[in-house]
Scaffold this motif. Structure first.
Motif, PDB file in Angstrom:
ATOM      1  N   MET A   1      10.002  40.335 -36.981  1.00  0.00           N
ATOM      2  CA  MET A   1      10.923  41.233 -36.421  1.00  0.00           C
ATOM      3  C   MET A   1       9.906  42.319 -36.254  1.00  0.00           C
ATOM      4  N   ILE A   2      10.312  42.924 -34.864  1.00  0.00           N
ATOM      5  CA  ILE A   2       9.502  43.988 -34.226  1.00  0.00           C
ATOM      6  C   ILE A   2      10.081  45.404 -34.867  1.00  0.00           C
ATOM      7  N   LYS A   3       8.913  45.983 -35.261  1.00  0.00           N
ATOM      8  CA  LYS A   3       8.886  47.413 -35.966  1.00  0.00           C
ATOM      9  C   LYS A   3       8.228  48.571 -35.115  1.00  0.00           C
ATOM     10  N   ASN A   4       7.552  47.880 -34.196  1.00  0.00           N
ATOM     11  CA  ASN A   4       6.943  49.252 -33.740  1.00  0.00           C
ATOM     12  C   ASN A   4       6.627  48.976 -32.143  1.00  0.00           C
ATOM     13  N   ILE A   5       7.127  49.943 -31.326  1.00  0.00           N
ATOM     14  CA  ILE A   5       6.886  50.065 -29.814  1.00  0.00           C
ATOM     15  C   ILE A   5       5.465  50.600 -29.440  1.00  0.00           C
ATOM     16  N   VAL A   6       4.605  49.997 -28.753  1.00  0.00           N
ATOM     17  CA  VAL A   6       3.340  50.445 -28.409  1.00  0.00           C
ATOM     18  C   VAL A   6       3.587  50.753 -26.718  1.00  0.00           C
ATOM     19  N   PHE A   7       3.353  52.061 -26.529  1.00  0.00           N
ATOM     20  CA  PHE A   7       3.359  52.290 -24.947  1.00  0.00           C
ATOM     21  C   PHE A   7       1.766  52.646 -24.363  1.00  0.00           C
ATOM     22  N   ASP A   8       1.642  51.821 -23.191  1.00  0.00           N
ATOM     23  CA  ASP A   8       0.564  52.416 -22.418  1.00  0.00           C
ATOM     24  C   ASP A   8       1.202  53.993 -21.874  1.00  0.00           C
ATOM     25  N   MET A   9       0.287  54.639 -21.386  1.00  0.00           N
ATOM     26  CA  MET A   9       0.652  55.921 -20.942  1.00  0.00           C
ATOM     27  C   MET A   9       0.876  56.043 -19.403  1.00  0.00           C
ATOM     28  N   GLY A  10      -0.191  55.689 -18.666  1.00  0.00           N
ATOM     29  CA  GLY A  10      -0.134  55.842 -17.125  1.00  0.00           C
ATOM     30  C   GLY A  10       0.915  54.661 -16.580  1.00  0.00           C
ATOM     31  N   ASN A  11       1.841  55.266 -15.864  1.00  0.00           N
ATOM     32  CA  ASN A  11       2.651  54.370 -15.044  1.00  0.00           C
ATOM     33  C   ASN A  11       3.794  53.872 -16.195  1.00  0.00           C
ATOM     34  N   VAL A  12       3.782  54.263 -17.104  1.00  0.00           N
ATOM     35  CA  VAL A  12       4.831  53.826 -18.298  1.00  0.00           C
ATOM     36  C   VAL A  12       5.542  55.040 -19.163  1.00  0.00           C
ATOM     37  N   LEU A  13       4.702  55.876 -19.302  1.00  0.00           N
ATOM     38  CA  LEU A  13       5.322  57.266 -19.914  1.00  0.00           C
ATOM     39  C   LEU A  13       5.147  58.599 -18.816  1.00  0.00           C
ATOM     40  N   LEU A  14       4.047  58.601 -18.232  1.00  0.00           N
ATOM     41  CA  LEU A  14       3.702  59.532 -17.212  1.00  0.00           C
ATOM     42  C   LEU A  14       3.303  58.666 -15.902  1.00  0.00           C
ATOM     43  N   ASP A  15       3.604  59.404 -14.690  1.00  0.00           N
ATOM     44  CA  ASP A  15       3.399  58.697 -13.631  1.00  0.00           C
ATOM     45  C   ASP A  15       1.936  58.852 -13.100  1.00  0.00           C
ATOM     46  N   TYR A  16       1.148  57.997 -13.092  1.00  0.00           N
ATOM     47  CA  TYR A  16      -0.377  58.219 -12.604  1.00  0.00           C
ATOM     48  C   TYR A  16      -0.248  57.923 -11.069  1.00  0.00           C
ATOM     49  N   CYS A  77      -9.986  67.437  -6.927  1.00  0.00           N
ATOM     50  CA  CYS A  77      -9.273  66.283  -7.404  1.00  0.00           C
ATOM     51  C   CYS A  77     -10.004  65.775  -8.673  1.00  0.00           C
ATOM     52  N   ALA A  78     -11.101  65.933  -8.751  1.00  0.00           N
ATOM     53  CA  ALA A  78     -11.737  65.318  -9.905  1.00  0.00           C
ATOM     54  C   ALA A  78     -11.185  65.989 -11.188  1.00  0.00           C
ATOM     55  N   THR A  79     -10.851  67.237 -11.107  1.00  0.00           N
ATOM     56  CA  THR A  79     -10.632  68.219 -12.178  1.00  0.00           C
ATOM     57  C   THR A  79      -9.153  68.583 -12.339  1.00  0.00           C
ATOM     58  N   ARG A  80      -8.433  68.309 -11.341  1.00  0.00           N
ATOM     59  CA  ARG A  80      -6.961  68.802 -11.192  1.00  0.00           C
ATOM     60  C   ARG A  80      -5.994  67.623 -10.844  1.00  0.00           C
ATOM     61  N   TRP A  81      -6.560  66.496 -10.829  1.00  0.00           N
ATOM     62  CA  TRP A  81      -5.577  65.193 -10.543  1.00  0.00           C
ATOM     63  C   TRP A  81      -4.434  64.793 -11.430  1.00  0.00           C
ATOM     64  N   HIS A  82      -4.536  65.072 -12.622  1.00  0.00           N
ATOM     65  CA  HIS A  82      -3.372  65.187 -13.619  1.00  0.00           C
ATOM     66  C   HIS A  82      -2.165  66.140 -13.296  1.00  0.00           C
ATOM     67  N   MET A  83      -2.128  66.582 -12.088  1.00  0.00           N
ATOM     68  CA  MET A  83      -1.203  67.328 -11.710  1.00  0.00           C
ATOM     69  C   MET A  83      -0.043  66.361 -11.325  1.00  0.00           C
ATOM     70  N   CYS A  84      -0.478  65.042 -11.011  1.00  0.00           N
ATOM     71  CA  CYS A  84       0.683  63.964 -10.762  1.00  0.00           C
ATOM     72  C   CYS A  84       1.457  63.450 -11.836  1.00  0.00           C
ATOM     73  N   MET A  85       0.943  63.822 -13.070  1.00  0.00           N
ATOM     74  CA  MET A  85       0.979  63.136 -14.253  1.00  0.00           C
ATOM     75  C   MET A  85       2.770  63.708 -14.852  1.00  0.00           C
ATOM     76  N   LYS A  86       3.647  63.265 -14.099  1.00  0.00           N
ATOM     77  CA  LYS A  86       4.805  63.789 -14.580  1.00  0.00           C
ATOM     78  C   LYS A  86       5.661  62.249 -15.046  1.00  0.00           C
ATOM     79  N   PRO A  87       7.015  62.813 -15.958  1.00  0.00           N
ATOM     80  CA  PRO A  87       7.286  61.876 -16.770  1.00  0.00           C
ATOM     81  C   PRO A  87       7.883  60.784 -15.821  1.00  0.00           C
TER      82      PRO A  87
END
Length: 203
Positions: A1-16, A77-87
């Protein structure tokens, strides 16, 4: 039985999507392509995910590979790239839905140390039952050790975990140690349907 949902972050939770910051800081398409190749597709980016470099370190390592006129844009781009990381559309709702149905939620992400700066904007770290970030343990997906670390750290049983990632090789890595999983193509409804097929919980 599945008890745990494991998420990747980029392009699953946040849009990389590095194109967001490339388009913000640069106008010329050739310049965008160069920085994308050198910065986002280079070995240094992987090294940062492994915890060997910071975002600032990446800039210092790669700046000599591009014309000096592009250094300001490269640093941004190297230090502010995560400006793209929206849900990702539907991600918060899906997390809340499976949580309400009694599943435990975990994050398993290839990410640099800046993860801890931007990810809490999606949800507090405490919202999840556990989080494993590659930079902290110097192992990246799809290497076997990162999945084993997740299971050992939180005393999980592989067969009770369902892993959601946007990269097929990462799902295959999870399956190699007995975890269930599915490649995410942007549709949480399909993930619900897959869960329904392998669990006795109502999704």
């Amino acid at each position: 039985m599945i008890k745990n949902i494991v998420f990747d972050m980029g392009n699953v939770l946040l849009d990389y999507n590095p194109d967001v910051c490339l388009n913000y800081f640069l106008d010329n398409e050739d310049d965008k392509a160069l920085i994308k190749k050198i910065l986002f597709n280079g070995q240094e980016w992987i090294d940062a995910d492994r915890g060997l470099l910071t975002d600032e370190d990446i800039y210092e390592r790669v700046k000599d590979q591009i014309p000096e006129r592009l250094h300001p844009a490269l640093k941004n781009c190297a230090t502010r790239w995560h400006m793209c990381m929206k849900p990702v559309n539907g991600a918060k709702e899906f997390c809340e839905y499976v949580k309400e149905n009694g599943y435990h939620l975990y994050v398993l992400s290839n990410a640099s140390t800046s993860f801890y700066d931007y990810f809490p904007e999606f949800a507090p770290l405490s919202y999840f039952d556990g989080i494993v970030v590659s930079c902290d343990i110097h192992i990246i997906k799809p290497e076997r050790g990162i999945y084993e670390y997740l299971l050992n750290q939180y005393q999980l049983i592989a067969e009770e975990c369902f892993f959601i990632d946007d990269r097929p090789e990462n799902i295959e890595g999870a399956r190699q140690i007995g975890m269930n999983g599915a490649v995410f193509y942007g549709d949480f409804q399909k993930i619900k349907e897959l869960l329904l097929q392998i669990t006795d919980k109502i999704i």
